[in-house]
Design an enzyme around this catalytic site. Structure first.
Site, mmCIF file in Angstrom:
data_model
loop_
_atom_site.group_PDB
_atom_site.id
_atom_site.type_symbol
_atom_site.label_atom_id
_atom_site.label_comp_id
_atom_site.label_asym_id
_atom_site.label_seq_id
_atom_site.Cartn_x
_atom_site.Cartn_y
_atom_site.Cartn_z
ATOM 1 N N GLN B 346 0.876 -1.114 -0.152
ATOM 2 C CA GLN B 346 -0.054 0.088 -0.078
ATOM 3 C C GLN B 346 0.869 1.011 0.073
ATOM 4 O O GLN B 346 1.974 1.028 0.263
ATOM 5 C CB GLN B 346 -1.047 0.190 1.135
ATOM 6 C CG GLN B 346 -2.046 -1.012 1.151
ATOM 7 C CD GLN B 346 -2.846 -1.040 2.160
ATOM 8 O OE1 GLN B 346 -2.608 -1.029 3.505
ATOM 9 N NE2 GLN B 346 -4.408 -1.250 1.960
ATOM 10 N N THR B 517 2.552 -1.599 6.328
ATOM 11 C CA THR B 517 2.717 -2.900 6.783
ATOM 12 C C THR B 517 1.793 -4.051 5.920
ATOM 13 O O THR B 517 1.884 -5.222 6.224
ATOM 14 C CB THR B 517 2.610 -3.227 8.149
ATOM 15 O OG1 THR B 517 1.085 -3.426 8.658
ATOM 16 C CG2 THR B 517 3.373 -2.228 9.126
ATOM 17 N N HIS B 518 0.880 -3.629 5.368
ATOM 18 C CA HIS B 518 -0.059 -4.531 4.759
ATOM 19 C C HIS B 518 0.464 -5.026 3.173
ATOM 20 O O HIS B 518 0.119 -4.401 2.410
ATOM 21 C CB HIS B 518 -1.616 -3.826 4.209
ATOM 22 C CG HIS B 518 -1.923 -3.098 5.609
ATOM 23 N ND1 HIS B 518 -2.516 -1.926 5.721
ATOM 24 C CD2 HIS B 518 -1.950 -3.393 6.956
ATOM 25 C CE1 HIS B 518 -2.950 -1.527 7.077
ATOM 26 N NE2 HIS B 518 -2.709 -2.551 7.643
ATOM 27 N N THR B 519 0.935 -6.364 3.403
ATOM 28 C CA THR B 519 1.533 -6.885 2.044
ATOM 29 C C THR B 519 0.450 -7.964 1.639
ATOM 30 O O THR B 519 -0.241 -8.620 2.786
ATOM 31 C CB THR B 519 2.613 -7.809 2.451
ATOM 32 O OG1 THR B 519 2.348 -8.384 3.462
ATOM 33 C CG2 THR B 519 3.865 -6.651 3.130
#
Lengths: 467, 591
Positions: B346, B517-519
């Protein structure tokens, strides 16, 4: 008396007198021993047998075993159900609970119905020895024949046999001799008689009294004990000492009578039943020695029996006169405005208020209220001190699986600070518990925290040594 | 090799999706075992106050994260670069121990917009296929919002999520998000009260014609009992959420919502310190026979199972599929193959908003999600993208998640990094600064993917996962557009000064920078085995007794935080297993 007073002046006679004294004492002891062997008393018929049990009887026995909280002592943490081995501290040394599974060698598999009945209601084991009164036979004496039969059916047919030899008690001679207990039993254990209920026609009241005085053996902790360790009252008929509050194992078991500040006066029947079923209510929570009772016993009870217990307890008049606690807005207002004018108030804001709130009301069925809570209003603050020092975890209730935890503050607060913050709690929002000093805290700080008490019951690390 | 007694179901990883699957499948009567590489952790004794709020231990040193010295990933920007290991936490945070990242998340609990789940079809239909850059590789999820709605709702009720509905059964609700998909019920809890900075943002946004609403938050705003009968405490806005555990039993995590019930079930068991290294297949390679793991003593253990749920962190799921040889590895040159495909991230931007001493922000009153205010006008396809020339979008957030001294101290530009002037600026700014952030999507591209690293290995000698990722123009356009709107709102908030951090075209992806942190991606779900690793029920096309849960299934990233969608997809998948798969074990969708 003279024999003891004179030896100083008459040296030779002193020896003779001492010998006589010893001989007399020995004779008395031997006679006492003989009497205890020849006339063990207690009644019952050890050879009595029971007919083959029905499935329903076994099931009922299981329920009653929960009500009687047999597992609390006879199942050790991490041990097999009812295989015994739990250490129980007593003033004379450590007693270990026995194996009551139907294993014929190490358990009670060979017990006749009569032997079982004598053990449970009369405190006499199959060998004829008197049991330590850690086994609450003075209460169980009131249990009905029908219920004893169901319990026997369950323990013989519903429990898995476990081969686990009983552990010898850690009690030094001469207190390790069992026969003097017979005299204790003669003096203090009641006759096995049906419970005397007042004939009000109130079925729930009678049922509640039966459960509380009998299988529930609530008085074992909640009734004060005499110096000779017997409960000073075994039922409502024995006066207002019954369930007026006890002390043991450094916990305070509060009064279950109607005192408005320190007893159950401020709690209604519904809340009381909820507390026993769920381990918590809107404003209160179970902690200390009562946690195990909820965990092993009360959360299994039917709603009807819980309601009956609450109904009976709420019928008990106060043992002492107390004015009700009245909520006082002053503390709430001061803390809300950021005024913490004592060390205790500041400590409270920094350590306690996140959960118990500046108004002392806590959060509904999550973090208990401190304002008006009988546990913080008693004369003796030991339980609260222990809770602050060593923390506590709510037992999981029947419909309340979350085990909210109060952390241990022993590593964070000094004795003086613990005393200050508890004094603040015990004298704010209308509470009248009064001051606590650092010496009281110091005494309880050295108590072992008791394994790892701050874990939930399902934590797989629960059996591991404390970190 | 030690061989354990077979179980019906083995779950790899015991975070959010592992706990959900455990709860659902034990309820179906199955004998379920969860394997977790980390240790057991619970609110007490591990997350208690005040130790939980040690910023150095948890915020900086990452005590709740997986130790990177034992296993990490390698990162490179392009196909011709050499990847090097990610040795220090920055851009993304691997959860560790029971509860996984569900312990240290912020609790920002969104649903996707309906068009997010059918993005390729939607963009093609509204703007034409040419609107998408040639190498953009976005896809549909194979499941629609309407199908997913009950499961998104259920997860919100499990979490005790606090918020205000904006669309109840098609009827728009004042005070909620007017752009959200229709929901059947209101949130289980009312919103957490707005912090002061968020209130200033809301007023400014409203003045500009936007429709601000409280950020949906898995920090319970009041005491709450969820459908499992588990009770949560109320959030007290202590400001220690992300990177931290919650001592108030308030932030939803497996521990505070599911485990008190699940761990007591006799047909459930948990084995910690059990690091799964592969899913075992039979000779046909069409059927999994269980998993192999390494236990605390370093011994290899085989755990037979009829059904394997791969429920680890997104990247670990991808790596386990590659190490197990399930599905064809993705090839960025041909675009063929599925495992590792469509990795996405993101893109955020942030604006610090500085006030004078007369405005008391008091940033220590905050929560990871509760208390902040959002506008959603520029997310998903809530606006006409035509004039702007990019796909995707994001929400704009006002307020702050806490006032932690080390990582959340906002200072005016030009402040020296240390010394007396730094101290003075810190003292003057701390109580009087808030923020505005944009939280934007990242699309999937042909050359952005995950595979096994040819050089670096983990503590057990197995190859690390390699990430090939950098920004594309589409995202630079998106973030510029979004940040311009955010800046307009920030200006409207009438601060003394603002300072923006925004990714500029030409700058590279930097793993040292924290963003969201959103993978996502790598084991994506979709309509066809040619283009996805999983069918719409998160079942492997290749090995039908393997299901893969979590954000690895996202075909591209959304503009929202992913956990709400992850939870919803897991309950959706669990229902398909319970109601269809168990009766007829085999593919739930015919390829």
């Amino acid at each position: 008396m003279n024999t003891v007073a004179q030896p100083r002046r008459r040296g030779g006679g002193a020896l003779r007198a001492l010998v006589i004294l010893v001989v007399v004492l020995v004779v008395i002891v031997v006679l006492a021993w003989l009497a205890a062997q020849l006339f063990p008393g207690g009644g019952g018929d050890a050879s009595a047998t029971a007919p083959a049990p029905t499935d329903e009887q076994i099931k009922q026995g299981e329920y009653l075993a929960h009500v009687a909280d047999c597992a609390a002592c006879h199942t050790a943490p991490g041990g097999k159900p009812f295989a015994g081995g739990l250490p129980i501290g007593s003033p004379i040394g450590t007693i270990y609970s026995s194996n009551i599974t139907p294993d014929p060698v190490t358990g009670i598999g060979k017990y006749t119905y009569g032997q079982f009945e004598r053990a449970v209601r009369r405190g006499i084991n199959a060998a004829g020895h008197t049991l330590y009164p850690a086994m609450p036979y003075p209460s169980y004496a009131k249990v009905s024949d029908q219920d004893i039969q169901a319990l026997y059916a369950y323990f013989m047919h519903g429990v898995a046999p476990v081969t686990q030899p009983n552990r010898a008690d850690d009690i030094g001679w001469p207190l390790s001799m069992r026969w003097p207990l017979t005299y204790w039993r003669w003096l203090f254990a009641p006759k096995v008689t049906p419970i005397e209920t007042t004939s009000t026609g109130d079925v729930a009241l009678a049922r509640g009294q039966y459960l509380v005085e009998g299988l529930g053996h609530c008085g074992a902790c909640h009734t004060p004990r005499a110096a000779t360790l017997q409960e000073t009252a075994l039922g409502t008929g024995d006066g207002t000492a019954y369930l007026s509050g006890g002390e043991g194992d450094n916990w305070i078991a509060p009064s279950l009578r109607g005192e408005p500040a320190t007893g159950l006066g401020s709690m209604d029947e519904e809340e009381l039943a909820t507390l026993l079923k769920s381990g918590r209510s809107a404003r209160s929570a179970i902690f200390g020695g009562m946690s195990d009772v909820v965990l092993h016993s009360t959360r299994y009870m039917s709603d009807q029996d819980l309601a009956a217990i609450a109904h009976f307890l709420k019928s008990l008049p106060p043992a002492r006169q107390e004015a009700p606690l009245v909520y006082d807005m002053a503390t709430r207002k001061a803390l809300y405005e950021g005024k913490a004018d004592s060390a205790g108030a500041l400590l409270y804001i920094n350590n306690c208020a996140a959960c118990h709130r500046t108004d002392g009301h806590g959060y509904n069925a999550v973090f208990p209220a401190l304002a008006g809570n009988p546990a913080v209003n008693g004369d003796n603050a030991d339980s609260v001190i222990r809770l602050v020092l060593h923390g506590g975890t709510m037992p999981a209730g029947r419909d309340a699986p979350t085990q909210f935890t109060m952390p241990a503050f022993r590593g964070r607060l000094s004795d003086q600070q613990v005393a200050e913050v508890i004094t603040f709690v015990r004298s704010s929002w209308g509470n009248r518990g009064g001051a606590v000093n650092a010496q009281q805290v110091a005494r309880l700080r050295s108590l072992p925290p008791g394994g790892q008490p701050l874990m939930s019951g399902f934590d797989p690390r629960a059996g591991e040594p404390p970190r | 090799m030690i061989r354990m007694k077979p179980v019906d179901v083995v779950i790899v990883g015991f975070g959010w999706t592992g706990a959900i699957m455990g709860a659902e499948l034990t309820e179906a009567g199955l004998n379920v075992l969860a394997l977790e590489r980390g240790n057991y952790r619970d609110t007490s004794p591990d997350f208690i106050y005040p130790r939980n709020a040690d910023e150095l231990a948890f915020g900086i040193r990452g005590d709740l994260f997986q130790p990177l010295a034992r296993e990490t990933i390698t990162v490179r920007h392009g196909l011709n670069d050499t990847a090097v290991p990610y040795r220090q936490y920055g851009s993304f945070l691997f959860g560790n121990n029971v509860g996984g990242a569900g312990v240290h998340w912020n609790g920002q609990h969104y649903r996707p917009s309906p068009e997010d789940l059918e993005l390729e079809s939607h963009i093609a239909q509204r703007y034409g296929r040419k609107f998408m850059p040639e190498d953009m590789q976005i896809q549909d999820y194979g499941v629609t919002y309407d199908e997913l709605e009950p499961f998104l709702e259920h997860f919100e009720y499990v979490c005790g999520t606090s918020g205000k509905a904006g669309n109840l059964n098609g009827s728009l609700q004042e005070g909620g998000n007017p752009f959200e998909g229709p929901r059947k019920r209101e949130y289980p809890n009312p919103p957490v009260r707005s912090n002061y900075g968020a209130g200033l943002f809301a007023d400014a946004a409203r003045a500009l014609g936007y429709k601000p609403f409280p950020q949906p938050s898995a920090n319970a705003s009041q005491v709450y009992t969820n459908p499992y009968g588990v009770r949560l405490g109320p959030c007290n806005l202590c400001g220690y959420c992300e990177r931290f555990s919650c001592y108030m039993y308030s932030k939803a995590s497996p521990q505070t919502t599911i485990l008190p019930v699940l761990l007591r079930r006799p047909n459930f068991s948990l084995r910690t310190q059990s690091h799964v290294t592969r899913v075992n297949l039979d000779s046909t390679r069409k059927r999994a026979t269980g998993v192999t793991y390494i236990d605390a003593q370093g011994q290899e253990v085989e755990q037979p199972a009829d059904l394997v749920i791969v429920a680890a962190f997104q990247m670990h799921n991808v790596r386990l599929m590659l190490l197990s040889g399930i599905g064809a590895p993705y090839d960025p040159v041909t675009g063929k193959g599925v495992i590792g495909k469509n990795y996405a991230y993101q893109m955020m931007s942030s604006i610090s908003v500085f006030y004078d001493r007369d405005v008391a922000i008091n940033p220590f009153i905050g929560a990871g999600s509760g208390g902040n205010v959002i506008i959603d006008e520029f997310n998903s396809d809530h606006f006409d993208h035509g004039p702007h020339g990019f796909v995707g979008g994001g929400y704009i957030l006002g307020g702050q998640t806490g006032g932690r001294p080390i990582q959340q101290l906002l200072l005016p530009p030009g402040t020296p990094a240390w010394g007396e002037k730094w101290k003075r600026a810190a003292k003057e700014s701390y109580l009087h600064t808030t923020g505005v952030q944009t939280h934007g999507s990242v699309m999937a591209y042909r050359d952005r993917y995950l595979d096994l690293d040819p050089t670096y290995k983990d503590a057990f000698g197995l190859p690390l996962l390699r990430m090939t990722f950098d920004w594309h123009d589409n995202e630079y356009k998106m973030t510029k557009f979004l940040t311009d709107r955010a800046q307009e709102i920030a200006n409207q908030m009438k601060p003394r000064q603002t300072s923006a951090t925004v990714r500029q075209p030409g700058s590279h992806y930097d793993v040292r920078q924290y963003q969201t942190t959103h993978t996502t991606g790598g084991v994506i779900q979709g309509a066809s085995p040619e283009t996805s690793a999983l069918n719409r029920y998160q079942q492997s096309w290749d090995v039908p007794n393997v299901f893969v849960t979590g954000a690895s299934a996202f075909p591209q990233n959304i503009g929202y935080n992913p956990t709400g969608l992850i939870g919803g997809l897991t309950y959706w998948s669990a229902k398909a297993i319970r109601e269809t798969y168990l009766k007829h074990p085999g593919p739930l969708v015919q390829a």
